[in-house]
Design a protein around this motif. Structure first.
Motif, mmCIF file in Angstrom:
data_model
loop_
_atom_site.group_PDB
_atom_site.id
_atom_site.type_symbol
_atom_site.label_atom_id
_atom_site.label_comp_id
_atom_site.label_asym_id
_atom_site.label_seq_id
_atom_site.Cartn_x
_atom_site.Cartn_y
_atom_site.Cartn_z
ATOM 1 N N LEU A 45 -3.987 0.199 6.825
ATOM 2 C CA LEU A 45 -5.260 0.649 7.385
ATOM 3 C C LEU A 45 -6.059 1.465 6.382
ATOM 4 C CD1 LEU A 45 -3.987 1.685 10.932
ATOM 5 C CD2 LEU A 45 -5.718 -0.068 10.501
ATOM 6 N N ASN A 46 -5.369 2.254 5.595
ATOM 7 C CA ASN A 46 -6.054 3.122 4.643
ATOM 8 C C ASN A 46 -6.303 2.462 3.298
ATOM 9 O OD1 ASN A 46 -6.369 6.084 5.749
ATOM 10 N ND2 ASN A 46 -4.425 5.321 6.549
ATOM 11 N N ALA A 47 -5.621 1.356 3.035
ATOM 12 C CA ALA A 47 -5.803 0.651 1.766
ATOM 13 C C ALA A 47 -6.931 -0.369 1.825
ATOM 14 C CB ALA A 47 -4.503 -0.045 1.359
ATOM 15 N N MET A 93 -15.474 -8.639 -7.362
ATOM 16 C CA MET A 93 -14.114 -8.401 -6.874
ATOM 17 C C MET A 93 -14.076 -8.593 -5.357
ATOM 18 S SD MET A 93 -11.643 -5.110 -7.504
ATOM 19 C CE MET A 93 -12.622 -4.010 -6.484
ATOM 20 N N ALA A 94 -13.027 -9.231 -4.859
ATOM 21 C CA ALA A 94 -12.906 -9.503 -3.435
ATOM 22 C C ALA A 94 -12.677 -8.223 -2.657
ATOM 23 C CB ALA A 94 -11.754 -10.472 -3.183
ATOM 24 N N SER A 95 -13.244 -8.150 -1.458
ATOM 25 C CA SER A 95 -13.001 -7.029 -0.552
ATOM 26 C C SER A 95 -11.691 -7.266 0.182
ATOM 27 C CB SER A 95 -14.139 -6.904 0.462
ATOM 28 O OG SER A 95 -15.362 -6.631 -0.169
ATOM 29 N N THR A 96 -10.919 -6.213 0.391
ATOM 30 C CA THR A 96 -9.650 -6.339 1.097
ATOM 31 C C THR A 96 -9.860 -6.172 2.599
ATOM 32 O OG1 THR A 96 -9.223 -3.995 0.671
ATOM 33 C CG2 THR A 96 -8.232 -5.598 -0.839
ATOM 34 N N VAL A 97 -9.148 -6.987 3.373
ATOM 35 C CA VAL A 97 -9.263 -6.995 4.830
ATOM 36 C C VAL A 97 -7.864 -6.929 5.429
ATOM 37 C CG1 VAL A 97 -10.052 -8.261 6.859
ATOM 38 C CG2 VAL A 97 -11.362 -8.391 4.731
ATOM 39 N N PHE A 98 -7.671 -6.002 6.358
ATOM 40 C CA PHE A 98 -6.414 -5.920 7.105
ATOM 41 C C PHE A 98 -6.703 -6.194 8.565
ATOM 42 C CE2 PHE A 98 -3.310 -3.077 9.460
ATOM 43 C CZ PHE A 98 -2.263 -3.989 9.400
ATOM 44 N N ILE A 99 -6.050 -7.211 9.120
ATOM 45 C CA ILE A 99 -6.172 -7.537 10.536
ATOM 46 C C ILE A 99 -4.983 -6.908 11.243
ATOM 47 C CG2 ILE A 99 -6.363 -9.366 12.261
ATOM 48 C CD1 ILE A 99 -7.244 -11.240 9.965
ATOM 49 N N ASP A 100 -5.229 -5.844 11.988
ATOM 50 C CA ASP A 100 -4.153 -5.173 12.724
ATOM 51 C C ASP A 100 -4.046 -5.854 14.089
ATOM 52 O OD1 ASP A 100 -2.144 -3.457 13.372
ATOM 53 O OD2 ASP A 100 -3.380 -1.652 13.447
ATOM 54 N N GLY A 101 -2.934 -6.539 14.308
ATOM 55 C CA GLY A 101 -2.790 -7.394 15.480
ATOM 56 C C GLY A 101 -3.010 -8.843 15.106
#
Length: 307
Positions: free
Chosen positions: A48-50, A1-9
């Motif tokens: 950020l938390n997900a 399963m793919a890892s989730t990534v959030f780029i803030d900015g």
């Protein structure tokens, strides 16, 4: 399963280049916010938390605030700002110098600065090996493409085509200095003399050395050999064996995530010049962030990099 990534900015220069390097990576799934939500704190906190991994491409104070919005103990963070580069509890994300294992097991990783990447890549291994003194008053001269200054400086250089060279940080106290001193293990702040040239990307960092005045310093050949041994096998850092007559930064430089180091000595052995050439948006920012993400996710560190 793919890892989730959030780029803030994600709308900034560094964030855009990180997203571009991850766009075709099946190992990762990007969490994105629409233009109307990317500055909404509630939406950001949810993302950020997900996320499994968060990459912060924010000003320092905003990066600190973002970390404070994470309420779980699982989200892992890579901070591309300078907010946490010497902070307790954070692992410095220069894998070749700090060690891949430290980054692989870290929850909080601070991405190195672009100029410090060149300086530390040259100085830190040699101080550690005892070939350069820790208590020497080092000087670091460096020039960068204007993209390192973010959108405001990019706009200025594009609006004022007559700028040929911009020296800055003249009052000393540049925010990179503590990072350079700490991670090189130095006793004194180096004198840091940065400048910007009219090219979008690219960087040259130089450390001149008075070898004859240093106590127990190695020769230029010994310094070069020690760096070559230290980085042996690295797919990202190259120690060049040659001594070219000139080093150039080209306006046409393509994105590159490598780092090339050189040591050139005077014929009489009294002096040497050490130089690092890199892409300020590559190994100096976005490329390093993706390398750290790969290491933290247990993947090949070069996946998605431009080498």
């Amino acid at each position: 399963m793919a890892s989730t990534v959030f780029i803030d900015g994600a709308a900034g220069t560094t964030g855009l280049e990180i997203a571009d390097r991850l766009a075709t990576r099946p190992e990762f799934e990007l969490i994105t916010l629409g233009e109307d939500r990317r500055k909404d704190d509630a939406a950001r906190a949810e993302a950020l938390n997900a996320a499994d991994f968060v990459i912060l491409c924010l000003p320092d104070e905003a990066a600190k605030a973002a970390v404070g919005m994470i309420r779980n103990d699982t989200t892992r963070v890579i901070d591309a700002s300078s907010a946490h580069r010497t902070a307790p509890g954070w692992t410095y994300g220069f894998a070749e110098v700090i060690g891949h294992e430290a980054i692989a097991g870290a929850r909080f990783v601070s991405n190195p600065g672009c100029y410090p990447t060149g300086f530390l890549g040259l100085v830190a291994p040699l101080v550690r090996a005892g070939l350069l003194p820790a208590d020497w008053p080092y000087v670091c001269h460096a020039v960068s493409g204007y993209s390192g200054g973010g959108k405001a400086l990019i706009a200025r250089f594009e609006a004022e085509p007559d700028i040929a060279y911009r020296a800055y940080g003249l009052a000393m106290g540049h925010k990179h200095v503590p990072e350079m001193k700490t991670h090189a293990g130095l006793a004194h702040d180096p004198i840091f003399a940065p400048a910007v040239v009219p090219a979008h990307r690219g960087m040259l960092v130089e450390v001149p050395l008075h070898l004859a005045l240093m106590d127990k310093a190695g020769s230029a050949d010994e310094l070069r050999a020690a760096l070559a041994e230290f980085y042996a096998g690295s797919p990202i850092v190259t120690v060049a064996p040659d001594a070219p007559g000139e080093l150039l930064l080209l306006r046409s430089m393509e994105p590159n995530d490598g780092l090339t180091l050189r040591v050139v000595g005077a014929a009489d052995g009294a002096q040497a010049r050490m130089a690092a050439v890199l892409d300020n948006l590559g190994k100096g920012a976005s490329g390093a962030a993706v390398q750290n993400l790969n290491i933290m996710a247990g993947l090949d560190e070069t996946a998605g990099l431009r080498l």
